[in-house]
Design a protein around this motif. Structure first.
Motif, PDB file in Angstrom:
ATOM      1  N   ARG A 119       6.797   6.797  16.382  1.00 28.00           N
ATOM      2  CA  ARG A 119       7.193   6.971  14.993  1.00 28.00           C
ATOM      3  C   ARG A 119       6.495   5.935  14.120  1.00 28.00           C
ATOM      4  O   ARG A 119       6.526   4.749  14.397  1.00 28.00           O
ATOM      5  N   ALA A 120       5.862   6.412  13.028  1.00 30.79           N
ATOM      6  CA  ALA A 120       5.137   5.527  12.114  1.00 30.79           C
ATOM      7  C   ALA A 120       5.561   5.801  10.688  1.00 30.79           C
ATOM      8  O   ALA A 120       5.845   6.945  10.318  1.00 30.79           O
ATOM      9  N   VAL A 121       5.596   4.763   9.879  1.00 25.12           N
ATOM     10  CA  VAL A 121       5.899   4.922   8.460  1.00 25.12           C
ATOM     11  C   VAL A 121       4.801   5.726   7.776  1.00 25.12           C
ATOM     12  O   VAL A 121       5.059   6.568   6.919  1.00 25.12           O
ATOM     13  N   THR A 122       3.544   5.474   8.165  1.00 21.22           N
ATOM     14  CA  THR A 122       2.389   6.175   7.592  1.00 21.22           C
ATOM     15  C   THR A 122       1.531   6.715   8.734  1.00 21.22           C
ATOM     16  O   THR A 122       0.628   6.030   9.220  1.00 21.22           O
ATOM     17  N   PRO A 123       1.772   7.936   9.181  1.00 26.54           N
ATOM     18  CA  PRO A 123       1.070   8.475  10.350  1.00 26.54           C
ATOM     19  C   PRO A 123      -0.441   8.614  10.180  1.00 26.54           C
ATOM     20  O   PRO A 123      -1.155   8.765  11.182  1.00 26.54           O
ATOM     21  N   ASP A 124      -0.950   8.578   8.935  1.00 29.69           N
ATOM     22  CA  ASP A 124      -2.383   8.767   8.731  1.00 29.69           C
ATOM     23  C   ASP A 124      -3.157   7.449   8.683  1.00 29.69           C
ATOM     24  O   ASP A 124      -4.348   7.445   8.381  1.00 29.69           O
ATOM     25  N   ILE A 125      -2.522   6.350   8.993  1.00 31.67           N
ATOM     26  CA  ILE A 125      -3.220   5.061   8.919  1.00 31.67           C
ATOM     27  C   ILE A 125      -4.230   4.931  10.057  1.00 31.67           C
ATOM     28  O   ILE A 125      -3.933   5.192  11.221  1.00 31.67           O
ATOM     29  N   ASP A 126      -5.456   4.558   9.720  1.00 35.02           N
ATOM     30  CA  ASP A 126      -6.519   4.297  10.691  1.00 35.02           C
ATOM     31  C   ASP A 126      -7.563   3.426   9.989  1.00 35.02           C
ATOM     32  O   ASP A 126      -8.513   3.937   9.391  1.00 35.02           O
ATOM     33  N   LEU A 127      -7.371   2.145  10.038  1.00 36.63           N
ATOM     34  CA  LEU A 127      -8.231   1.221   9.307  1.00 36.63           C
ATOM     35  C   LEU A 127      -8.425  -0.048  10.116  1.00 36.63           C
ATOM     36  O   LEU A 127      -7.786  -0.257  11.144  1.00 36.63           O
ATOM     37  N   ARG A 232       1.466   3.542   0.141  1.00 36.07           N
ATOM     38  CA  ARG A 232       1.405   4.868  -0.486  1.00 36.07           C
ATOM     39  C   ARG A 232       0.348   5.771   0.141  1.00 36.07           C
ATOM     40  O   ARG A 232       0.606   6.944   0.405  1.00 36.07           O
ATOM     41  N   ALA A 233      -0.841   5.226   0.391  1.00 36.17           N
ATOM     42  CA  ALA A 233      -1.949   6.069   0.839  1.00 36.17           C
ATOM     43  C   ALA A 233      -2.889   5.293   1.752  1.00 36.17           C
ATOM     44  O   ALA A 233      -4.047   5.031   1.404  1.00 36.17           O
ATOM     45  N   PRO A 234      -2.450   4.897   2.946  1.00 36.68           N
ATOM     46  CA  PRO A 234      -3.305   4.097   3.828  1.00 36.68           C
ATOM     47  C   PRO A 234      -4.542   4.846   4.301  1.00 36.68           C
ATOM     48  O   PRO A 234      -5.540   4.222   4.668  1.00 36.68           O
ATOM     49  N   GLY A 235      -4.491   6.155   4.285  1.00 32.07           N
ATOM     50  CA  GLY A 235      -5.645   6.942   4.709  1.00 32.07           C
ATOM     51  C   GLY A 235      -6.849   6.781   3.806  1.00 32.07           C
ATOM     52  O   GLY A 235      -7.958   7.185   4.164  1.00 32.07           O
ATOM     53  N   ASP A 236      -6.657   6.182   2.630  1.00 34.09           N
ATOM     54  CA  ASP A 236      -7.770   5.944   1.718  1.00 34.09           C
ATOM     55  C   ASP A 236      -8.655   4.793   2.174  1.00 34.09           C
ATOM     56  O   ASP A 236      -9.770   4.629   1.658  1.00 34.09           O
ATOM     57  N   TYR A 237      -8.171   3.989   3.108  1.00 31.58           N
ATOM     58  CA  TYR A 237      -8.918   2.794   3.525  1.00 31.58           C
ATOM     59  C   TYR A 237      -9.617   3.023   4.860  1.00 31.58           C
ATOM     60  O   TYR A 237      -9.107   3.697   5.757  1.00 31.58           O
ATOM     61  N   ASP A 238     -10.784   2.391   4.974  1.00 32.34           N
ATOM     62  CA  ASP A 238     -11.549   2.402   6.219  1.00 32.34           C
ATOM     63  C   ASP A 238     -11.639   0.975   6.766  1.00 32.34           C
ATOM     64  O   ASP A 238     -10.977   0.631   7.733  1.00 32.34           O
ATOM     65  N   ILE A 249      -1.510 -11.545   6.090  1.00 33.30           N
ATOM     66  CA  ILE A 249      -0.354 -10.820   5.568  1.00 33.30           C
ATOM     67  C   ILE A 249      -0.575  -9.309   5.613  1.00 33.30           C
ATOM     68  O   ILE A 249       0.272  -8.550   6.099  1.00 33.30           O
ATOM     69  N   LEU A 250      -1.731  -8.859   5.122  1.00 37.25           N
ATOM     70  CA  LEU A 250      -1.991  -7.419   5.062  1.00 37.25           C
ATOM     71  C   LEU A 250      -2.072  -6.785   6.449  1.00 37.25           C
ATOM     72  O   LEU A 250      -1.656  -5.636   6.642  1.00 37.25           O
ATOM     73  N   SER A 251      -2.589  -7.531   7.423  1.00 39.75           N
ATOM     74  CA  SER A 251      -2.702  -6.949   8.768  1.00 39.75           C
ATOM     75  C   SER A 251      -1.338  -6.761   9.413  1.00 39.75           C
ATOM     76  O   SER A 251      -1.115  -5.794  10.149  1.00 39.75           O
ATOM     77  N   ASP A 252      -0.390  -7.658   9.153  1.00 39.79           N
ATOM     78  CA  ASP A 252       0.974  -7.453   9.652  1.00 39.79           C
ATOM     79  C   ASP A 252       1.621  -6.244   8.977  1.00 39.79           C
ATOM     80  O   ASP A 252       2.314  -5.442   9.631  1.00 39.79           O
ATOM     81  N   LEU A 253       1.410  -6.108   7.696  1.00 42.13           N
ATOM     82  CA  LEU A 253       1.932  -4.942   6.985  1.00 42.13           C
ATOM     83  C   LEU A 253       1.340  -3.662   7.554  1.00 42.13           C
ATOM     84  O   LEU A 253       2.066  -2.696   7.850  1.00 42.13           O
ATOM     85  N   ALA A 254       0.026  -3.630   7.723  1.00 43.27           N
ATOM     86  CA  ALA A 254      -0.630  -2.428   8.230  1.00 43.27           C
ATOM     87  C   ALA A 254      -0.164  -2.085   9.638  1.00 43.27           C
ATOM     88  O   ALA A 254       0.046  -0.911   9.973  1.00 43.27           O
ATOM     89  N   ALA A 255       0.021  -3.099  10.470  1.00 44.76           N
ATOM     90  CA  ALA A 255       0.492  -2.851  11.836  1.00 44.76           C
ATOM     91  C   ALA A 255       1.872  -2.216  11.837  1.00 44.76           C
ATOM     92  O   ALA A 255       2.143  -1.275  12.586  1.00 44.76           O
ATOM     93  N   GLN A 256       2.759  -2.713  10.995  1.00 47.99           N
ATOM     94  CA  GLN A 256       4.107  -2.166  10.946  1.00 47.99           C
ATOM     95  C   GLN A 256       4.109  -0.748  10.379  1.00 47.99           C
ATOM     96  O   GLN A 256       4.880   0.107  10.824  1.00 47.99           O
ATOM     97  N   LEU A 257       3.240  -0.478   9.430  1.00 47.49           N
ATOM     98  CA  LEU A 257       3.135   0.886   8.894  1.00 47.49           C
ATOM     99  C   LEU A 257       2.686   1.865   9.977  1.00 47.49           C
ATOM    100  O   LEU A 257       3.066   3.037   9.964  1.00 47.49           O
ATOM    101  N   GLY A 258       1.877   1.370  10.915  1.00 48.04           N
ATOM    102  CA  GLY A 258       1.413   2.217  12.005  1.00 48.04           C
ATOM    103  C   GLY A 258       2.384   2.336  13.154  1.00 48.04           C
ATOM    104  O   GLY A 258       2.140   3.133  14.076  1.00 48.04           O
ATOM    105  N   GLY A 259       3.456   1.589  13.152  1.00 43.36           N
ATOM    106  CA  GLY A 259       4.445   1.712  14.217  1.00 43.36           C
ATOM    107  C   GLY A 259       5.119   0.415  14.570  1.00 43.36           C
ATOM    108  O   GLY A 259       6.333   0.317  14.573  1.00 43.36           O
ATOM    109  N   SER A 260       4.320  -0.643  14.851  1.00 41.62           N
ATOM    110  CA  SER A 260       4.933  -1.892  15.300  1.00 41.62           C
ATOM    111  C   SER A 260       3.877  -2.969  15.472  1.00 41.62           C
ATOM    112  O   SER A 260       2.715  -2.671  15.800  1.00 41.62           O
TER     113      SER A 260
END
Length: 361
Positions: A119-127, A232-238, A249-260
């Motif tokens: 389960r992920a907050v933002t399933p389309d995250i891949d950056l 809002r839109a993590p899929g916009d980032y590469d 800070i941002l990498s911890d946020l991104a990791a949690q958005l992707g699951g954990s």
């Protein structure tokens, strides 16, 4: 096998660290051995070196000089988490940071992605967040002698942030080279609207480097806007390139958005050295309970093998890294996970499931 046995065998360091370190590092070693064998690589020589509380008890320091010497004699290493907050006051300096500084590991590469089955907050995250690792506001990295923090009076504390053109351009090259192998886009993240000299220098240095990569699209954002857009839109980032504190800070946020954070891989590297190190901490409350999630270090180890494959021109190492990543994803897709991700598997059980899938084509 994915490739033929070629090249000299690897000599890799193992630094178990504190808390859950022995469990997750041991799991990473087991998974790496299986993947390297399946890919047809020569047998690996593992070198165990002390760090953390056990090193304090045995050597009187959390990071013995013999450990630094031993790491220098390896091709790369896996670093377990440390719990320096629990060390005696005279040993509170974080050994991980000391290792990064000693070896000049200026780049911290932190991918963030979601996995089917988790389960992920933002399933389309891949950056990937490319974090400058040697400067910024980190007090242990920005002064030749002493700390970047100081108190002119007991009631006033000041912090010095360091940004140089050399380090900014160096990390920008890492980001643009990486983006060229992915979706071809780099976002420079800064705060030049309120820190025009330091953050302006970082931003402008990155844009200078961008001119050498005409095939990569580049833009820039303020860090607070990026935090909102990631949700809002993590899929916009590469690929995101940023300075030290913002990247942390941002990498911890991104990791949690992707699951954990338990799945968050990380590689600290320079042009000649690399260290696999998970983003998460030592979790002392879980130590020895066979409940820790080893995925972050599995994926960090795969990053290390892929880095070594490029520099040694040894394709079997890249095949081994691919096998680890595929096996982790397949294990998640099968509904198998540790407790922090809502699953029932122990550390040992999850490791066994991953190693079994490494051998599947």
């Amino acid at each position: 096998m994915d490739g033929t046995v070629s090249g000299q065998r690897l000599r890799l360091g193992l630094v178990y660290g504190d808390g859950i370190g022995p469990e997750v590092v041991g799991s990473a070693r087991q998974v790496a051995n299986e993947a390297l064998a399946a890919a047809g690589c020569p047998a690996t020589e593992w070198v165990t070196l002390p760090m953390g509380r056990r090193a304090i008890d045995e050597f009187g320091t959390a990071l013995p000089e013999s450990t630094l010497e031993g790491l220098a004699d390896t091709d790369g290493w896996i670093l377990g988490p440390h719990d320096n907050a629990s060390y005696p006051p005279q040993h509170r300096i974080a050994p991980g940071g000391a290792i990064r500084r000693h070896f000049g590991l200026y780049a911290n590469i932190r991918p963030a992605q979601a996995f089917p089955g988790i389960r992920a907050v933002t399933p389309d995250i891949d950056l990937v967040i490319v974090r400058e690792n040697s400067e910024g506001f980190y007090a242990d990295r920005n002064m030749a002698v002493g700390s970047g923090e100081f108190c002119p009076t007991p009631d006033i504390a000041l912090s010095v942030g360091l940004v140089t053109r050399t380090a900014s351009e160096r990390i920008a090259h890492e980001a643009f080279r990486l983006a060229a192998t992915r979706r071809g886009r780099v976002t420079i993240v800064h705060k030049a609207n309120v820190l025009p000299l330091t953050m302006g220098l970082f931003r402008d240095s990155c844009y200078t480097v961008a001119g050498e990569y005409p095939g990569v699209t580049v833009d820039d954002e303020h860090v607070d806007a990026t935090a909102a857009h990631l949700v809002r839109a993590p899929g916009d980032y590469d690929v995101i390139v940023t300075e030290n504190l913002f990247g942390d800070i941002l990498s911890d946020l991104a990791a949690q958005l992707g699951g954990s954070l338990g799945t968050a891989a990380s590689l600290n590297c320079s042009g000649t050295r690399a260290m696999a190190q998970a983003v998460h901490g030592a979790a002392p409350e879980l130590a020895g309970r066979n409940r820790a999630n080893p995925v972050a270090l599995h994926r960090s180890t795969a990053m290390l093998l892929r880095w070594l494959a490029q520099r040694r021109e040894q394709s079997c190492l890249a095949y081994a890294a691919d096998r680890i990543d595929r096996a982790v994803a397949a294990t998640f897709a099968a509904g198998i996970a540790t407790a922090d991700l809502g699953g029932l598997a122990s550390t040992a059980e999850f490791t066994e499931q991953v190693t079994a899938r490494i051998h599947r084509r």
